[in-house]
Design a protein around this motif. Structure first.
Motif, PDB file in Angstrom:
ATOM      1  N   GLN A   1       7.416 -12.380  -6.532  1.00 64.29           N
ATOM      2  CA  GLN A   1       7.515 -10.888  -7.127  1.00 64.29           C
ATOM      3  C   GLN A   1       8.585 -10.771  -8.001  1.00 64.29           C
ATOM      4  O   GLN A   1       8.468 -10.012  -8.859  1.00 64.29           O
ATOM      5  CB  GLN A   1       7.773 -10.129  -5.887  1.00 64.29           C
ATOM      6  N   LEU A   2       9.733 -11.553  -7.700  1.00 63.90           N
ATOM      7  CA  LEU A   2      10.792 -11.559  -8.972  1.00 63.90           C
ATOM      8  C   LEU A   2      10.507 -11.881 -10.265  1.00 63.90           C
ATOM      9  O   LEU A   2      10.784 -11.323 -11.251  1.00 63.90           O
ATOM     10  CB  LEU A   2      11.823 -12.712  -8.347  1.00 63.90           C
TER      11      LEU A   2
ATOM     12  N   TYR B   1       8.824 -10.352 -15.628  1.00 58.74           N
ATOM     13  CA  TYR B   1       7.960 -10.070 -16.651  1.00 58.74           C
ATOM     14  C   TYR B   1       7.925  -8.855 -16.994  1.00 58.74           C
ATOM     15  O   TYR B   1       7.824  -8.434 -18.214  1.00 58.74           O
ATOM     16  CB  TYR B   1       6.879 -10.873 -16.367  1.00 58.74           C
ATOM     17  N   LEU B   2       7.443  -7.820 -15.943  1.00 58.83           N
ATOM     18  CA  LEU B   2       7.463  -6.416 -16.577  1.00 58.83           C
ATOM     19  C   LEU B   2       8.867  -5.905 -17.354  1.00 58.83           C
ATOM     20  O   LEU B   2       8.538  -4.963 -18.204  1.00 58.83           O
ATOM     21  CB  LEU B   2       7.203  -5.511 -15.280  1.00 58.83           C
TER      22      LEU B   2
ATOM     23  N   THR C   1      10.944  -7.838 -19.236  1.00 58.51           N
ATOM     24  CA  THR C   1      11.440  -8.450 -20.420  1.00 58.51           C
ATOM     25  C   THR C   1      10.085  -8.591 -21.277  1.00 58.51           C
ATOM     26  O   THR C   1      10.395  -8.817 -22.572  1.00 58.51           O
ATOM     27  CB  THR C   1      11.731  -9.974 -19.929  1.00 58.51           C
ATOM     28  N   SER C   2       8.806  -8.488 -20.530  1.00 62.13           N
ATOM     29  CA  SER C   2       7.618  -8.712 -21.410  1.00 62.13           C
ATOM     30  C   SER C   2       7.299 -10.086 -21.934  1.00 62.13           C
ATOM     31  O   SER C   2       6.565 -10.364 -22.798  1.00 62.13           O
ATOM     32  CB  SER C   2       7.603  -7.729 -22.843  1.00 62.13           C
ATOM     33  N   GLU C   3       8.134 -11.028 -21.207  1.00 65.47           N
ATOM     34  CA  GLU C   3       7.831 -12.368 -21.817  1.00 65.47           C
ATOM     35  C   GLU C   3       6.929 -12.919 -20.912  1.00 65.47           C
ATOM     36  O   GLU C   3       7.143 -12.968 -19.458  1.00 65.47           O
ATOM     37  CB  GLU C   3       9.238 -13.150 -21.425  1.00 65.47           C
ATOM     38  N   THR C   4       5.833 -13.362 -21.342  1.00 69.84           N
ATOM     39  CA  THR C   4       4.684 -13.865 -20.467  1.00 69.84           C
ATOM     40  C   THR C   4       4.751 -15.117 -19.977  1.00 69.84           C
ATOM     41  O   THR C   4       4.163 -15.610 -18.906  1.00 69.84           O
ATOM     42  CB  THR C   4       3.480 -13.771 -21.573  1.00 69.84           C
TER      43      THR C   4
ATOM     44  N   GLY D   1      16.498 -12.766 -19.106  1.00 70.97           N
ATOM     45  CA  GLY D   1      16.570 -11.551 -19.903  1.00 70.97           C
ATOM     46  C   GLY D   1      17.266 -11.722 -21.318  1.00 70.97           C
ATOM     47  O   GLY D   1      17.231 -11.090 -22.104  1.00 70.97           O
ATOM     48  N   SER D   2      17.911 -12.998 -21.414  1.00 74.98           N
ATOM     49  CA  SER D   2      18.304 -13.274 -22.775  1.00 74.98           C
ATOM     50  C   SER D   2      17.369 -13.569 -23.752  1.00 74.98           C
ATOM     51  O   SER D   2      16.335 -14.070 -23.392  1.00 74.98           O
ATOM     52  CB  SER D   2      19.324 -14.642 -22.686  1.00 74.98           C
TER      53      SER D   2
END
Length: 599
Positions: free
Chosen positions: A88-89, A94-95, A97-100, A302-303
């Motif tokens: 879940q984390l 992902y939601l 940061t949008s990083e797949t 997040g970086s």
């Protein structure tokens, strides 16, 4: 004897340390829901601390499993619960940061839970709350698999979830059994709606394509070519995806249009160099589990462009997903995206919604008197519930009007409106001289498609997501063999390449001849891979619907503002020729006219 006491004391300390880490992890995890959903900096440090504690907890239970089994009574479902929380984390990260790549990490942990059957004895614990945790795990795993296009696994999980819901209902006769039945039906309906066109393997079984332009995320193979110029200065940095269409298939607060558009605006995940489920990551005699080292250390999540194993991951634009937001929520998230824009960045607003229609006979204010888009049936606490007062007519409070977007045009903005009232957004002025493009869906579709489009997702968004799927859909092609699909995809690729060349040609002609063929906004946005893809797929949509016999009248074709040149692009013979070739290859040439239809 002293040695024995020392061992017992050591074991006791290990159990206490485990209990401390477990309690700390739960506190931090529960605190995630209180973090602001918008803005970047407010939540990163908290996520970092949460990842850090779960890293320690996961390593700790791996290293001291035998002691925890014997002295604490650690059960397999408790290990599964920790793994589920880590999954879940990753998903929520992902939601945000949008990083797949984080989506892949969530999948690894969820898959480990299933592969190691951590929840297999949940029903024997005689605890309905534990069964609910198991059902929620299945629902979350299905969402992740849907987003990764693992449709074969999705179907297996749905079958397992159905059995688990039945067992839960029969065993406990719970009050929420109807809710879980609705969840199951929602998932099944979403899967059915998602499969607009089936691509068939040689054995006639449907397959999912992920790297051939079939509606997957952007990859080096599917990125449209572009002849760069110094004027292509902007990059897409912030995205707001809004889904408010009432009757559309949805699952987990993702409508079908949102689901398709979010994938269109992401790059393909990068496969990890190491397998986190490898036995080498576990201890001998214990389960092969996702490596704790896969959890990003504190300060790294997040970086932008984070490093892993020495490799740099290309950033996706940051995006917010809003399902039926109130107007105040929508404007707050828009303002947040606006605030976070770096220099040279562009903001994209995509909105799929039902229209709010105006009754004003002689509109003077195009910002508010032509109607707009319905946001949500929810009422803000300050609205008072009324639309008129003392005989004066007021605007609908829960509607996004074109005028609401004027303040945000102070920065480069790319707007996509998918609605039966989309054309009212063509009059947004450029008060601040910043690049602005508005792509608007057709306001109507032929009667034969209306019921399907209303529930299964918009035709316009389908064109932007998967051009070939959309063309097959409007020509009643329900399935295509894989070898034929790949051949047809080459025609779509040729169209996109030619359209890109024509856009560049228009700009060169403008410079050399002093003739303004194409607005500078398109040129400035054209250097960004995602925005270029959207512009060129819009051109494909316009050309196909212009030539299709079933789409008569201007209201059945998309619009854009500023307008793209007709003779030099939208009605160019080379593009029409490729569409006719594609139609012939699909054996649907009869659906298309001999030339562009006149208005």
């Amino acid at each position: 004897m002293v040695k024995m006491e020392s061992t017992e004391e050591q074991d006791r300390k290990l159990v206490l340390e485990f209990c401390h880490l477990l309690e700390k992890s739960k506190q931090l995890f529960n605190g995630l829901r209180d973090l602001p959903q918008y803005g970047h900096r407010q939540w990163q440090a908290y996520f970092g601390r949460t990842f850090d504690v779960y890293t320690k907890l996961w390593k700790f239970q791996q290293q001291h499993r035998m002691v925890l089994d014997s002295k604490y009574g650690l059960k397999r479902w408790q290990i599964g619960e920790i793994a589920s929380k880590i999954g879940q984390l990753y998903y929520h990260y992902y939601l945000r940061t949008s990083e797949t790549n984080y989506l892949n990490e969530a999948y690894q942990f969820y898959a480990a839970i299933r592969g190691r059957a951590y929840y297999s004895r949940a029903a024997k614990e005689d605890r309905p709350d534990l069964m609910v945790k198991k059902l929620r795990y299945y629902a979350r795993f299905i969402v992740v698999c849907l987003l990764l296009k693992k449709m074969k696994l999705v179907r297996e999980l749905v079958t397992e979830l159905e059995k688990q819901i039945q067992e839960y209902t029969n065993t406990y006769e719970p009050e929420d059994h109807l809710e879980w039945s609705l969840v199951l039906e929602e998932i099944k309906g979403f899967i059915k709606a998602e499969a607009a066109v089936a691509v068939l393997h040689a054995d006639s079984n449907p397959i999912i394509l992920s790297h051939s332009g079939s509606g997957s995320r952007l990859s080096p193979l599917t990125t449209p070519p572009c002849e760069r110029s110094p004027h292509m200065t902007l990059s897409l940095q912030e995205i707001l995806i809004v889904g408010s269409a009432c009757e559309q298939a949805k699952f987990s607060e993702l409508t079908m249009d949102m689901f398709r558009m979010l994938q269109t605006l992401e790059r393909e995940p990068t496969e990890s160099a190491t397998n986190p489920l490898s036995m080498s990551h576990g201890l001998h005699g214990h389960d092969a589990s996702p490596a704790a080292s896969r959890i990003p250390p504190y300060g790294v999540p997040g970086s932008k462009g984070y490093m892993e194993n020495g490799r740099h991951f290309r950033d996706n634009p940051h995006k917010y997903l809003l399902y039926k937001p109130s107007i105040s929520q929508l404007l707050v998230f828009l303002a947040s995206g606006f605030k976070e824009l770096p220099l040279g960045g562009a903001l994209l607003l995509y909105m799929s919604a039902d229209g709010c229609f105006s009754t004003t006979k002689h509109p003077e204010d195009y910002g508010y008197e032509l109607g707009g888009l319905a946001t949500s049936v929810k009422r803000d606490s300050v609205d008072g519930g009324g639309l008129s007062c003392r005989g004066k007519s007021y605007k609908e409070n829960h509607c996004l009007y074109p005028g609401d977007l004027y303040p945000f045009t102070r920065r480069p903005m790319f707007i996509i409106i998918d609605s039966d009232n989309s054309f009212v957004f063509q009059h947004i002025p450029r008060y601040f001289g910043q690049p602005l493009v508005v792509l608007m869906s057709p306001q109507d579709v032929p009667p034969a498609f209306q019921a399907d489009v209303q529930h299964h997702g918009s035709l316009f968004t389908l064109f932007l997501h998967s051009p070939l799927t959309a063309l097959c859909y409007i020509c009643n092609v329900g399935d295509v063999p894989i070898h034929h699909w790949e051949r047809c995809q080459t025609y779509v690729d040729r169209f996109i390449t030619e359209a890109s060349r024509l856009v560049t040609r228009c700009r060169i002609d403008e410079i050399e001849q002093g003739i303004g063929f194409i607005d500078s906004s398109y040129v400035q946005f054209f250097g960004d891979d995602f925005l270029r893809t959207l512009i060129l797929r819009f051109v494909f949509c316009d050309v196909v619907l212009r030539l299709h016999r079933g789409f008569r009248g201007r209201h059945m074709r998309p619009r854009c503002e500023p307008q793209l040149p007709a003779n030099e692009l939208l009605e160019h013979p080379s593009l029409s020729h490729i569409v006719f070739q594609l139609a012939s290859a699909l054996d649907v040439r009869g659906h298309f006219s001999e030339g562009p239809e006149c208005d």
